[in-house]
Design a protein around this motif. Structure first.
Motif, PDB file in Angstrom:
ATOM      1  N   PHE A 128      35.209 -81.619 -47.634  1.00 22.25           N
ATOM      2  CA  PHE A 128      35.979 -81.700 -48.878  1.00 22.25           C
ATOM      3  C   PHE A 128      37.347 -82.326 -48.623  1.00 22.25           C
ATOM      4  CE2 PHE A 128      38.681 -79.997 -52.277  1.00 22.25           C
ATOM      5  CZ  PHE A 128      37.927 -80.347 -53.390  1.00 22.25           C
ATOM      6  N   ALA A 129      37.982 -81.955 -47.528  1.00 23.09           N
ATOM      7  CA  ALA A 129      39.286 -82.544 -47.190  1.00 23.09           C
ATOM      8  C   ALA A 129      39.168 -84.052 -47.008  1.00 23.09           C
ATOM      9  CB  ALA A 129      39.835 -81.897 -45.924  1.00 23.09           C
ATOM     10  N   GLU A 130      38.061 -84.507 -46.409  1.00 23.40           N
ATOM     11  CA  GLU A 130      37.832 -85.937 -46.253  1.00 23.40           C
ATOM     12  C   GLU A 130      37.626 -86.617 -47.612  1.00 23.40           C
ATOM     13  OE1 GLU A 130      37.372 -88.381 -43.316  1.00 23.40           O
ATOM     14  OE2 GLU A 130      39.059 -87.003 -43.338  1.00 23.40           O
ATOM     15  N   MET A 131      36.922 -85.963 -48.511  1.00 25.06           N
ATOM     16  CA  MET A 131      36.732 -86.526 -49.849  1.00 25.06           C
ATOM     17  C   MET A 131      38.062 -86.669 -50.580  1.00 25.06           C
ATOM     18  SD  MET A 131      33.253 -84.471 -50.996  1.00 25.06           S
ATOM     19  CE  MET A 131      33.215 -85.209 -52.654  1.00 25.06           C
ATOM     20  N   VAL A 132      38.904 -85.658 -50.465  1.00 22.80           N
ATOM     21  CA  VAL A 132      40.224 -85.711 -51.097  1.00 22.80           C
ATOM     22  C   VAL A 132      41.067 -86.809 -50.471  1.00 22.80           C
ATOM     23  CG1 VAL A 132      42.364 -84.432 -51.481  1.00 22.80           C
ATOM     24  CG2 VAL A 132      40.153 -83.280 -51.777  1.00 22.80           C
ATOM     25  N   ARG A 133      41.014 -86.920 -49.151  1.00 20.19           N
ATOM     26  CA  ARG A 133      41.780 -87.969 -48.454  1.00 20.19           C
ATOM     27  C   ARG A 133      41.378 -89.360 -48.917  1.00 20.19           C
ATOM     28  NH1 ARG A 133      40.873 -91.530 -44.848  1.00 20.19           N
ATOM     29  NH2 ARG A 133      38.779 -90.778 -44.356  1.00 20.19           N
ATOM     30  N   ALA A 134      40.072 -89.581 -49.110  1.00 20.62           N
ATOM     31  CA  ALA A 134      39.583 -90.906 -49.496  1.00 20.62           C
ATOM     32  C   ALA A 134      39.835 -91.225 -50.963  1.00 20.62           C
ATOM     33  CB  ALA A 134      38.091 -91.015 -49.201  1.00 20.62           C
ATOM     34  N   CYS A 135      40.251 -90.215 -51.725  1.00 20.81           N
ATOM     35  CA  CYS A 135      40.519 -90.408 -53.159  1.00 20.81           C
ATOM     36  C   CYS A 135      41.989 -90.770 -53.375  1.00 20.81           C
ATOM     37  CB  CYS A 135      40.186 -89.119 -53.904  1.00 20.81           C
ATOM     38  SG  CYS A 135      40.282 -89.245 -55.706  1.00 20.81           S
ATOM     39  N   GLU A 136      42.235 -91.659 -54.297  1.00 26.13           N
ATOM     40  CA  GLU A 136      43.615 -92.046 -54.595  1.00 26.13           C
ATOM     41  C   GLU A 136      44.328 -90.947 -55.380  1.00 26.13           C
ATOM     42  OE1 GLU A 136      43.064 -94.503 -58.792  1.00 26.13           O
ATOM     43  OE2 GLU A 136      42.964 -95.602 -56.887  1.00 26.13           O
ATOM     44  N   SER A 137      45.644 -90.963 -55.333  1.00 21.72           N
ATOM     45  CA  SER A 137      46.436 -90.018 -56.108  1.00 21.72           C
ATOM     46  C   SER A 137      46.161 -90.218 -57.599  1.00 21.72           C
ATOM     47  CB  SER A 137      47.922 -90.226 -55.820  1.00 21.72           C
ATOM     48  OG  SER A 137      48.703 -89.323 -56.575  1.00 21.72           O
ATOM     49  N   GLY A 138      45.866 -89.143 -58.284  1.00 22.20           N
ATOM     50  CA  GLY A 138      45.504 -89.238 -59.693  1.00 22.20           C
ATOM     51  C   GLY A 138      44.024 -89.438 -59.920  1.00 22.20           C
ATOM     52  N   GLY A 139      43.279 -89.652 -58.827  1.00 22.91           N
ATOM     53  CA  GLY A 139      41.831 -89.787 -58.932  1.00 22.91           C
ATOM     54  C   GLY A 139      41.167 -88.418 -58.973  1.00 22.91           C
ATOM     55  N   ARG A 140      39.860 -88.423 -59.125  1.00 22.47           N
ATOM     56  CA  ARG A 140      39.137 -87.166 -59.314  1.00 22.47           C
ATOM     57  C   ARG A 140      38.046 -87.009 -58.256  1.00 22.47           C
ATOM     58  NH1 ARG A 140      38.539 -83.194 -63.094  1.00 22.47           N
ATOM     59  NH2 ARG A 140      40.147 -84.046 -64.465  1.00 22.47           N
ATOM     60  N   LEU A 180      38.117 -74.171 -52.595  1.00 23.06           N
ATOM     61  CA  LEU A 180      38.159 -75.586 -52.209  1.00 23.06           C
ATOM     62  C   LEU A 180      39.037 -76.385 -53.162  1.00 23.06           C
ATOM     63  CD1 LEU A 180      34.473 -76.520 -51.264  1.00 23.06           C
ATOM     64  CD2 LEU A 180      36.399 -76.230 -49.712  1.00 23.06           C
ATOM     65  N   PHE A 181      38.883 -76.119 -54.450  1.00 27.18           N
ATOM     66  CA  PHE A 181      39.560 -76.927 -55.466  1.00 27.18           C
ATOM     67  C   PHE A 181      40.935 -76.381 -55.850  1.00 27.18           C
ATOM     68  CE2 PHE A 181      35.337 -78.598 -55.869  1.00 27.18           C
ATOM     69  CZ  PHE A 181      35.494 -79.865 -56.368  1.00 27.18           C
ATOM     70  N   ALA A 182      41.389 -75.350 -55.164  1.00 27.79           N
ATOM     71  CA  ALA A 182      42.647 -74.697 -55.533  1.00 27.79           C
ATOM     72  C   ALA A 182      43.838 -75.647 -55.476  1.00 27.79           C
ATOM     73  CB  ALA A 182      42.897 -73.491 -54.626  1.00 27.79           C
ATOM     74  N   GLY A 183      43.795 -76.652 -54.607  1.00 28.91           N
ATOM     75  CA  GLY A 183      44.919 -77.579 -54.482  1.00 28.91           C
ATOM     76  C   GLY A 183      44.873 -78.754 -55.438  1.00 28.91           C
ATOM     77  N   ARG A 188      37.605 -78.741 -63.561  1.00 32.22           N
ATOM     78  CA  ARG A 188      36.549 -78.547 -64.547  1.00 32.22           C
ATOM     79  C   ARG A 188      35.325 -77.962 -63.861  1.00 32.22           C
ATOM     80  NH1 ARG A 188      36.709 -84.772 -66.864  1.00 32.22           N
ATOM     81  NH2 ARG A 188      38.902 -84.786 -67.569  1.00 32.22           N
ATOM     82  N   ARG A 189      34.581 -77.129 -64.581  1.00 34.82           N
ATOM     83  CA  ARG A 189      33.386 -76.518 -64.001  1.00 34.82           C
ATOM     84  C   ARG A 189      32.285 -76.468 -65.054  1.00 34.82           C
ATOM     85  NH1 ARG A 189      33.942 -70.768 -60.903  1.00 34.82           N
ATOM     86  NH2 ARG A 189      33.743 -69.908 -62.989  1.00 34.82           N
ATOM     87  N   GLU A 190      31.147 -77.069 -64.730  1.00 37.87           N
ATOM     88  CA  GLU A 190      29.998 -77.088 -65.629  1.00 37.87           C
ATOM     89  C   GLU A 190      28.767 -76.569 -64.881  1.00 37.87           C
ATOM     90  OE1 GLU A 190      30.064 -77.851 -68.771  1.00 37.87           O
ATOM     91  OE2 GLU A 190      32.067 -78.750 -68.935  1.00 37.87           O
ATOM     92  N   GLY A 249      38.074 -81.943 -59.829  1.00 38.69           N
ATOM     93  CA  GLY A 249      39.511 -81.768 -59.935  1.00 38.69           C
ATOM     94  C   GLY A 249      40.262 -83.059 -59.616  1.00 38.69           C
ATOM     95  N   VAL A 250      41.495 -83.138 -60.083  1.00 41.60           N
ATOM     96  CA  VAL A 250      42.339 -84.320 -59.907  1.00 41.60           C
ATOM     97  C   VAL A 250      43.264 -84.133 -58.705  1.00 41.60           C
ATOM     98  CG1 VAL A 250      44.178 -85.720 -60.941  1.00 41.60           C
ATOM     99  CG2 VAL A 250      42.277 -84.911 -62.341  1.00 41.60           C
TER     100      VAL A 250
END
Length: 251
Positions: A128-140, A180-183, A188-190, A249-250
């Motif tokens: 998950f940390a790697e996914m967040v790292r690869a995402c741009e700021s403001g991305g989801r 995981l998504f706390a930061g 959103r959760r579906e 999450g964003v």
């Protein structure tokens, strides 16, 4: 390569074709739910982590500007390329590689998604940390996977799935997804239920010795009880529903 990656390669090299056939027929509703929850649109560059046979990536490519799919298993990438060609899609790139670490610079994508993968990871926090790292700021960042609701239910669910698929590690509890998504912001959760018949599922699986019988016995014992959280039924044949959550999450 560690033992878990070897298990994944073994299972999904064999599952590549049956997995693709199984989910290509009846996943349209879940694809729409994932795309909507992830907020994917025509401006987005999307990374699909553990993309498998490209089912999600190809659907997302119909909406997004460009999609990159990465998977550890070469046979899955072959199936993904075949699917892309059959659909006539040109805005896709396939990468054979690992989810941890991801071979992309920081902030490379506006959306990072994964489906049906986290229950195979020994270190979901690291992935998950790697996914967040690869995402741009403001991305989801979006994760779609099976889930459990308590430690006891998770233990039963994990035991059930390991009978069928030795590469299964752990169905995260909803509280673990929340952690995981706390930061991230605007989380959103579906929820979604994916119904299957046991015989059909096992015909597309590659359990170890005795695994199929043990799997069938656990499902049958849970009919009318639902300790595992799978809504097992014997109406028209033994079956159940995979409990699925989509969390986004964003950054």
């Amino acid at each position: 390569m560690d033992e878990q990656r070897k298990l994944i390669l073994d299972q999904f090299s064999r599952q590549a074709v049956p997995f693709s056939e199984m989910h290509s027929r009846d996943d349209a509703d879940l694809h729409r739910l994932l795309i909507r929850t992830a907020g994917i649109n025509a401006d987005d560059t999307v990374l699909d982590v553990a993309c498998g046979p490209g089912l999600v990536a190809c659907e997302v490519a119909k909406v997004a500007r460009h999609v990159t799919g990465i998977d550890l298993t070469p046979a899955m990438i072959v199936e993904a390329e075949r699917r892309q060609q059959s659909l006539g899609l040109t805005n896709l790139t396939w990468v054979r590689g690992d989810a941890q670490p991801l071979p992309f610079p920081d902030g490379s994508f506006s959306r990072v998604v994964t489906r049906y993968s986290f229950h195979h990871f020994t270190d979901p926090k690291g992935v998950f940390a790697e996914m967040v790292r690869a995402c741009e700021s403001g991305g989801r960042v979006t994760v779609c996977d099976v889930f459990s609701t308590s430690a006891g239910q998770a233990e039963l669910y994990d035991r059930l799935e390991q009978h069928r698929d030795p590469s299964h590690t752990h169905a995260l509890r909803l509280s673990e997804f929340d952690a995981l998504f706390a930061g991230l912001a605007d989380v959103r959760r579906e929820f979604y239920r994916y119904p299957v018949k046991v015989d059909g599922l096992l015909s597309r699986s590659f359990p170890g010795p005795g695994g199929a019988d043990a799997f069938r016995e656990m499902v049958a014992a849970d009919v009318g009880v639902d300790r595992i959280g799978i809504a097992a039924t014997n109406d028209g044949g033994l079956g159940f529903s995979f409990p699925v959550v989509v969390v986004s999450g964003v950054k």
